[in-house]
Design an enzyme around this catalytic site. Structure first.
Site, PDB file in Angstrom:
ATOM      1  N   ASP A  16      16.696  -7.526  57.355  1.00 22.82           N
ATOM      2  CA  ASP A  16      17.832  -7.288  58.261  1.00 22.82           C
ATOM      3  C   ASP A  16      18.375  -8.630  58.734  1.00 22.82           C
ATOM      4  O   ASP A  16      17.654  -9.627  58.779  1.00 22.82           O
ATOM      5  CB  ASP A  16      17.376  -6.509  59.510  1.00 22.82           C
ATOM      6  CG  ASP A  16      17.086  -5.036  59.223  1.00 22.82           C
ATOM      7  OD1 ASP A  16      17.402  -4.566  58.111  1.00 22.82           O
ATOM      8  OD2 ASP A  16      16.546  -4.363  60.118  1.00 22.82           O
ATOM      9  N   ARG A  41      22.843  -5.951  51.654  1.00 24.39           N
ATOM     10  CA  ARG A  41      23.434  -4.912  52.497  1.00 24.39           C
ATOM     11  C   ARG A  41      24.590  -5.608  53.214  1.00 24.39           C
ATOM     12  O   ARG A  41      24.400  -6.679  53.790  1.00 24.39           O
ATOM     13  CB  ARG A  41      22.437  -4.385  53.520  1.00 24.39           C
ATOM     14  CG  ARG A  41      23.087  -3.399  54.508  1.00 24.39           C
ATOM     15  CD  ARG A  41      22.213  -3.107  55.731  1.00 24.39           C
ATOM     16  NE  ARG A  41      20.951  -2.522  55.356  1.00 24.39           N
ATOM     17  CZ  ARG A  41      19.816  -2.720  56.047  1.00 24.39           C
ATOM     18  NH1 ARG A  41      19.807  -3.506  57.115  1.00 24.39           N
ATOM     19  NH2 ARG A  41      18.694  -2.160  55.665  1.00 24.39           N
TER      20      ARG A  41
HETATM   21  C1  LIG Z   1      22.127   1.053  57.280  1.00 22.85           C
HETATM   22  C2  LIG Z   1      22.612   0.072  58.288  1.00 22.85           C
HETATM   23  C3  LIG Z   1      21.914  -1.097  58.511  1.00 22.85           C
HETATM   24  C4  LIG Z   1      22.386  -2.043  59.422  1.00 22.85           C
HETATM   25  N1  LIG Z   1      21.743  -3.241  59.518  1.00 22.85           N
HETATM   26  C5  LIG Z   1      22.266  -4.194  60.318  1.00 22.85           C
HETATM   27  C6  LIG Z   1      21.719  -5.505  60.335  1.00 22.85           C
HETATM   28  O1  LIG Z   1      20.757  -5.847  59.630  1.00 22.85           O
HETATM   29  N2  LIG Z   1      22.288  -6.416  61.171  1.00 22.85           N
HETATM   30  C7  LIG Z   1      23.380  -6.110  61.951  1.00 22.85           C
HETATM   31  O2  LIG Z   1      23.881  -6.990  62.661  1.00 22.85           O
HETATM   32  N3  LIG Z   1      23.889  -4.865  61.949  1.00 22.85           N
HETATM   33  C8  LIG Z   1      23.372  -3.914  61.156  1.00 22.85           C
HETATM   34  N4  LIG Z   1      23.936  -2.665  61.131  1.00 22.85           N
HETATM   35  C9  LIG Z   1      24.944  -2.286  62.163  1.00 22.85           C
HETATM   36  C10 LIG Z   1      26.340  -2.648  61.724  1.00 22.85           C
HETATM   37  O3  LIG Z   1      26.488  -4.033  61.712  1.00 22.85           O
HETATM   38  C11 LIG Z   1      27.417  -2.056  62.676  1.00 22.85           C
HETATM   39  O4  LIG Z   1      27.223  -2.534  63.955  1.00 22.85           O
HETATM   40  C12 LIG Z   1      27.415  -0.547  62.744  1.00 22.85           C
HETATM   41  O5  LIG Z   1      27.134   0.026  61.503  1.00 22.85           O
HETATM   42  C13 LIG Z   1      28.796  -0.071  63.195  1.00 22.85           C
HETATM   43  O6  LIG Z   1      29.769  -0.473  62.269  1.00 22.85           O
HETATM   44  P1  LIG Z   1      30.557   0.547  61.337  1.00 22.85           P
HETATM   45  O7  LIG Z   1      30.775  -0.112  60.022  1.00 22.85           O
HETATM   46  O8  LIG Z   1      29.860   1.839  61.277  1.00 22.85           O
HETATM   47  O9  LIG Z   1      31.986   0.642  61.976  1.00 22.85           O
HETATM   48  P2  LIG Z   1      32.467   0.986  63.448  1.00 22.85           P
HETATM   49  O10 LIG Z   1      33.932   0.916  63.362  1.00 22.85           O
HETATM   50  O11 LIG Z   1      31.758   0.148  64.452  1.00 22.85           O
HETATM   51  O12 LIG Z   1      31.970   2.474  63.638  1.00 22.85           O
HETATM   52  C14 LIG Z   1      32.592   3.563  62.982  1.00 22.85           C
HETATM   53  C15 LIG Z   1      32.150   4.839  63.703  1.00 22.85           C
HETATM   54  O13 LIG Z   1      30.753   5.070  63.457  1.00 22.85           O
HETATM   55  C16 LIG Z   1      30.113   5.560  64.632  1.00 22.85           C
HETATM   56  N5  LIG Z   1      29.022   4.656  64.962  1.00 22.85           N
HETATM   57  C17 LIG Z   1      28.835   3.411  64.462  1.00 22.85           C
HETATM   58  N6  LIG Z   1      27.659   2.884  64.889  1.00 22.85           N
HETATM   59  C18 LIG Z   1      27.099   3.828  65.683  1.00 22.85           C
HETATM   60  C19 LIG Z   1      25.868   3.899  66.404  1.00 22.85           C
HETATM   61  N7  LIG Z   1      24.970   2.899  66.413  1.00 22.85           N
HETATM   62  N8  LIG Z   1      25.612   5.036  67.108  1.00 22.85           N
HETATM   63  C20 LIG Z   1      26.475   6.073  67.105  1.00 22.85           C
HETATM   64  N9  LIG Z   1      27.650   6.060  66.419  1.00 22.85           N
HETATM   65  C21 LIG Z   1      27.955   4.959  65.718  1.00 22.85           C
HETATM   66  C22 LIG Z   1      31.174   5.667  65.709  1.00 22.85           C
HETATM   67  O14 LIG Z   1      31.637   6.993  65.718  1.00 22.85           O
HETATM   68  C23 LIG Z   1      32.269   4.756  65.222  1.00 22.85           C
HETATM   69  O15 LIG Z   1      33.524   5.138  65.654  1.00 22.85           O
HETATM   70  C24 LIG Z   1      23.535  -1.738  60.184  1.00 22.85           C
HETATM   71  C25 LIG Z   1      24.234  -0.559  59.973  1.00 22.85           C
HETATM   72  C26 LIG Z   1      23.810   0.323  59.035  1.00 22.85           C
HETATM   73  C27 LIG Z   1      24.615   1.554  58.777  1.00 22.85           C
END
Ligand SMILES: Cc1cc2nc3c(=O)[nH]c(=O)nc-3n(C[C@H](O)[C@H](O)[C@H](O)COP(=O)(O)OP(=O)(O)OC[C@H]3O[C@@H](n4cnc5c(N)ncnc54)[C@H](O)[C@@H]3O)c2cc1C
Length: 302
Positions: A125, A175
């Site tokens: 991560d 990722r």
């Molecule tokens: C499999 C996976 C691994 C990840 N690993 C890392 C990592 O190693 N380092 C890192 O910095 N970040 C990590 N993230 C988090 C990522 O960086 C984002 O902060 C997060 O995924 C929200 O971004 P989004 O692309 O979904 O878009 P956004 O525009 O932020 O979200 C789109 C929609 O998804 C929903 N949503 C998003 N996140 C959440 C949540 N946590 N809880 C509830 N609803 C939510 C909301 O409805 C939002 O409107 C990971 C995410 C995923 C899916």
């Protein structure tokens, strides 16, 4: 990030633990390996892949790092024994990145070696920007010996496009996510339109360069852009996968899966669930807002 998001995050410590638990239930598999693997089995039976994260990070001694590595080594054995389709996701600060980087790198190598022997894969991560250089260096060093290891890059960081160019000859297994930590403007884009465009630019570059990409997003616009690039490059479903967090945007997840794409679900579990939940929600008030809105939409189901 709205005023409401910040207000929700500030009131969290006053929320009774039992309520946080009910909310966390949706996003965290439970406290034990048994609970996590039962959930993986259930998700595998529906065609989803998994990656397991033992909650922790920010340790204060190398003894804690030792316990963390042992937890992951045991988990790898349990995954093999239960024959479930799950990789592991690790955070290097949990292995002592900030205390003893060399020891941390040695422990990561130990984990990746054992994972390789068990035909498994380790995803590193990406944490906050104070860890980026060291994390990418450890990833680069691991790749001299191992191929069953991948890393995460964050589209919100200004440096990421240069980082992926510098790693290009390794054709890393990535990722790609937007990034979850709150970073200063000098280091990161704050405008979501720019983050989204950067996400698409980087994704396009990685897929064209032949990297396997875990497309980690719940944003349907990013999913749409990814599908557009995949179609344009005529990639088969084994050249990429979508990745989503447990309990988030499940309908979108099901739609992607029904379209014939692999979907991996990121599943955190462990005894530290309470500290982890509160810290994450306070660190990033936008998450508190997401969770609150999901609750209003009837999100306390599971
Ligand atoms: C499999 C996976 C691994 C990840 N690993 C890392 C990592 O190693 N380092 C890192 O910095 N970040 C990590 N993230 C988090 C990522 O960086 C984002 O902060 C997060 O995924 C929200 O971004 P989004 O692309 O979904 O878009 P956004 O525009 O932020 O979200 C789109 C929609 O998804 C929903 N949503 C998003 N996140 C959440 C949540 N946590 N809880 C509830 N609803 C939510 C909301 O409805 C939002 O409107 C990971 C995410 C995923 C899916």
């Amino acid at each position: 990030m709205t005023f409401l998001d910040r207000a929700i995050a500030r009131t969290l410590p006053a929320v009774p633990k039992s309520i946080v638990r009910r909310v966390a239930n949706r996003y965290i598999a439970g406290e034990t390996t048994q609970e996590a693997l039962d959930l993986v089995t259930k998700l595998n039976s529906k065609g989803f892949r998994a990656t397991l994260d033992i909650l922790g990070e920010h340790i204060h001694s190398m003894d804690q790092a030792q316990r963390a590595i042992q937890g992951y080594l045991n988990l790898l054995e349990d995954i093999a024994r239960r024959r479930v389709e799950s990789t592991i996701s690790i955070k290097l600060t949990q292995l002592g990145l900030k205390l003893d980087p060399q020891h941390c790198a040695d422990m990561a190598a130990r984990l990746v070696r054992r994972a390789g022997e068990l035909n498994n894969f380790v995803r590193i991560d990406m944490e906050d920007s104070s860890c980026t250089t060291a994390t990418l260096q450890i990833y680069r060093d691991l790749r001299r010996e191992f191929s069953n290891v991948g890393v995460v890059v964050q589209a919100y960081l200004r440096r990421t496009i240069d980082d992926v160019c510098a790693l290009e000859e390794l054709r890393p297994n990535y990722r790609l996510c937007k990034g979850v930590y709150v970073e200063p403007l000098e280091l990161s884009y704050h405008d979501m339109r720019i983050i989204n465009r950067n996400y698409v630019t980087i994704l396009d570059r990685l897929l064209r360069g032949g990297s396997y990409v875990g497309i980690a997003t719940h944003d349907e616009l990013m999913v749409w852009e990814a599908l557009r690039i995949i179609r344009e490059l005529r990639l088969g479903p084994d050249a990429y996968e979508f990745q989503m967090l447990l309990g988030v945007e499940e309908q979108l997840r099901d739609i992607i899966h029904a379209g014939g794409h692999h979907v991996r679900i990121y599943i955190p579990f462990g005894r530290d669930w309470y500290a982890y939940s509160v810290r994450r929600l306070r660190e990033n008030p936008r998450l508190a807002g997401y969770v609150f809105r999901a609750m209003l939409r009837g999100g306390l189901r599971r």
